[in-house]
Motif scaffolding. Sequence first.
Motif, PDB file in Angstrom:
ATOM      1  N   LEU A 190      47.676  29.289  31.147  1.00 20.44           N
ATOM      2  CA  LEU A 190      48.042  29.264  29.738  1.00 20.44           C
ATOM      3  C   LEU A 190      49.161  30.266  29.522  1.00 20.44           C
ATOM      4  N   VAL A 191      50.219  29.849  28.854  1.00 19.36           N
ATOM      5  CA  VAL A 191      51.373  30.717  28.624  1.00 19.36           C
ATOM      6  C   VAL A 191      51.611  30.801  27.133  1.00 19.36           C
ATOM      7  N   GLU A 192      51.751  32.028  26.631  1.00 22.96           N
ATOM      8  CA  GLU A 192      52.027  32.245  25.220  1.00 22.96           C
ATOM      9  C   GLU A 192      53.283  33.096  25.118  1.00 22.96           C
ATOM     10  N   ARG A 193      54.276  32.601  24.423  1.00 20.81           N
ATOM     11  CA  ARG A 193      55.526  33.348  24.255  1.00 20.81           C
ATOM     12  C   ARG A 193      55.395  34.240  23.035  1.00 20.81           C
ATOM     13  N   ARG A 194      55.776  35.491  23.207  1.00 19.57           N
ATOM     14  CA  ARG A 194      55.741  36.444  22.106  1.00 19.57           C
ATOM     15  C   ARG A 194      57.118  37.039  21.927  1.00 19.57           C
ATOM     16  N   ALA A 195      57.422  37.446  20.714  1.00 16.77           N
ATOM     17  CA  ALA A 195      58.719  38.055  20.441  1.00 16.77           C
ATOM     18  C   ALA A 195      58.750  39.453  21.042  1.00 16.77           C
ATOM     19  N   ALA A 196      59.825  39.753  21.746  1.00 22.86           N
ATOM     20  CA  ALA A 196      59.968  41.074  22.362  1.00 22.86           C
ATOM     21  C   ALA A 196      60.608  42.022  21.356  1.00 22.86           C
ATOM     22  N   PHE A 197      60.125  43.248  21.306  1.00 20.28           N
ATOM     23  CA  PHE A 197      60.685  44.244  20.411  1.00 20.28           C
ATOM     24  C   PHE A 197      61.670  45.105  21.184  1.00 20.28           C
ATOM     25  N   VAL A 227      53.057  36.684  29.176  1.00 23.65           N
ATOM     26  CA  VAL A 227      51.601  36.755  29.214  1.00 23.65           C
ATOM     27  C   VAL A 227      51.061  35.411  29.706  1.00 23.65           C
ATOM     28  N   VAL A 228      50.199  35.441  30.712  1.00 28.96           N
ATOM     29  CA  VAL A 228      49.617  34.236  31.288  1.00 28.96           C
ATOM     30  C   VAL A 228      48.129  34.483  31.480  1.00 28.96           C
ATOM     31  N   LYS A 229      47.312  33.460  31.268  1.00 27.42           N
ATOM     32  CA  LYS A 229      45.870  33.598  31.442  1.00 27.42           C
ATOM     33  C   LYS A 229      45.340  32.401  32.212  1.00 27.42           C
ATOM     34  N   MET A 230      44.582  32.650  33.286  1.00 30.26           N
ATOM     35  CA  MET A 230      43.953  31.578  34.046  1.00 30.26           C
ATOM     36  C   MET A 230      42.656  31.188  33.349  1.00 30.26           C
ATOM     37  N   VAL A 231      42.352  29.890  33.336  1.00 33.21           N
ATOM     38  CA  VAL A 231      41.129  29.426  32.689  1.00 33.21           C
ATOM     39  C   VAL A 231      40.351  28.504  33.603  1.00 33.21           C
ATOM     40  N   CYS A 289      47.831  23.629  23.898  1.00 32.77           N
ATOM     41  CA  CYS A 289      48.604  24.463  22.981  1.00 32.77           C
ATOM     42  C   CYS A 289      48.958  23.583  21.783  1.00 32.77           C
ATOM     43  N   VAL A 290      48.517  23.981  20.585  1.00 33.11           N
ATOM     44  CA  VAL A 290      48.719  23.172  19.379  1.00 33.11           C
ATOM     45  C   VAL A 290      49.356  24.002  18.279  1.00 33.11           C
ATOM     46  N   LYS A 291      49.910  23.306  17.288  1.00 36.01           N
ATOM     47  CA  LYS A 291      50.486  23.974  16.121  1.00 36.01           C
ATOM     48  C   LYS A 291      49.609  23.652  14.923  1.00 36.01           C
ATOM     49  N   HIS A 292      49.128  24.704  14.244  1.00 38.70           N
ATOM     50  CA  HIS A 292      48.273  24.555  13.064  1.00 38.70           C
ATOM     51  C   HIS A 292      48.882  25.370  11.935  1.00 38.70           C
ATOM     52  N   GLN A 293      49.336  24.708  10.894  1.00 36.20           N
ATOM     53  CA  GLN A 293      49.969  25.344   9.734  1.00 36.20           C
ATOM     54  C   GLN A 293      51.093  26.288  10.153  1.00 36.20           C
ATOM     55  N   GLY A 294      51.945  25.833  11.070  1.00 31.37           N
ATOM     56  CA  GLY A 294      53.101  26.610  11.505  1.00 31.37           C
ATOM     57  C   GLY A 294      52.808  27.682  12.533  1.00 31.37           C
ATOM     58  N   GLN A 295      51.564  27.842  12.933  1.00 34.67           N
ATOM     59  CA  GLN A 295      51.194  28.872  13.904  1.00 34.67           C
ATOM     60  C   GLN A 295      50.787  28.207  15.218  1.00 34.67           C
ATOM     61  N   THR A 296      51.316  28.712  16.327  1.00 35.04           N
ATOM     62  CA  THR A 296      50.984  28.180  17.646  1.00 35.04           C
ATOM     63  C   THR A 296      49.730  28.855  18.165  1.00 35.04           C
ATOM     64  N   ASP A 311      37.970  24.776  17.457  1.00 36.69           N
ATOM     65  CA  ASP A 311      38.038  26.231  17.337  1.00 36.69           C
ATOM     66  C   ASP A 311      39.387  26.642  17.892  1.00 36.69           C
ATOM     67  N   LEU A 312      40.239  27.242  17.066  1.00 40.15           N
ATOM     68  CA  LEU A 312      41.599  27.599  17.461  1.00 40.15           C
ATOM     69  C   LEU A 312      41.732  29.114  17.574  1.00 40.15           C
ATOM     70  N   ARG A 313      42.337  29.556  18.680  1.00 40.12           N
ATOM     71  CA  ARG A 313      42.545  30.994  18.914  1.00 40.12           C
ATOM     72  C   ARG A 313      43.879  31.231  19.596  1.00 40.12           C
ATOM     73  N   THR A 314      44.357  32.478  19.512  1.00 31.34           N
ATOM     74  CA  THR A 314      45.529  32.867  20.292  1.00 31.34           C
ATOM     75  C   THR A 314      45.058  33.252  21.679  1.00 31.34           C
ATOM     76  N   LEU A 315      45.988  33.551  22.558  1.00 31.77           N
ATOM     77  CA  LEU A 315      45.634  33.822  23.943  1.00 31.77           C
ATOM     78  C   LEU A 315      44.810  35.094  24.105  1.00 31.77           C
ATOM     79  N   ASP A 316      45.009  36.079  23.231  1.00 28.85           N
ATOM     80  CA  ASP A 316      44.232  37.321  23.325  1.00 28.85           C
ATOM     81  C   ASP A 316      42.853  37.193  22.676  1.00 28.85           C
ATOM     82  N   GLY A 317      42.511  36.017  22.136  1.00 32.09           N
ATOM     83  CA  GLY A 317      41.170  35.780  21.588  1.00 32.09           C
ATOM     84  C   GLY A 317      41.066  35.907  20.087  1.00 32.09           C
ATOM     85  N   ALA A 318      42.165  36.240  19.411  1.00 30.38           N
ATOM     86  CA  ALA A 318      42.121  36.363  17.952  1.00 30.38           C
ATOM     87  C   ALA A 318      41.942  34.977  17.333  1.00 30.38           C
TER      88      ALA A 318
END
Length: 136
Positions: free
Chosen positions: A125-132, A38-42, A77-84, A97-104
């Motif tokens: 912006l690149v966010e790595r997610r676990a693949a199922f 997942v990549v997002k242009m800003v 890209c920052v780490k806050h309480q163990g969450q990227t 203001d901290l959010r994930t790439l999808d805006g959550a």
Amino acid sequence: RKEVNALFVYVLSCHSKPLMPCQPRKARLLLKGGKAKVVKMVRRNNRQLHKATIRKGGKRQRNTAPKYVHGFRLFDCVKHQGQTCFVFGRRSSGYFDLRTLDGAKVHASASYKKLAVVQKASALLVERRAAFPPVS
């Protein structure tokens, strides 16, 4: 012959090489298989830079926070309480203001003291997610 307005998705390979635009279904399959990410242009300056009224003496007042606040920049890209997560908003007081790439929203007002830089901002912006694994 019937024309279909197709929506195309731009996809990068795992090695950050651009692939041909494809249909959303194909993009989902590539993401699920771990063959794409997942990549997002800003944009950088998407707000008015200065206030409309000019101060006495001809000085213009800035409408935005400075580029770097306590060493952090917009979209770092920052780490806050163990969450990227990503810095989506900054205040000159040092709260972000901290959010994930999808805006959550992760945190609406996190202090700079509780953040650690994972990766500096770039145009993509690149966010790595676990693949199922595929369900059979």
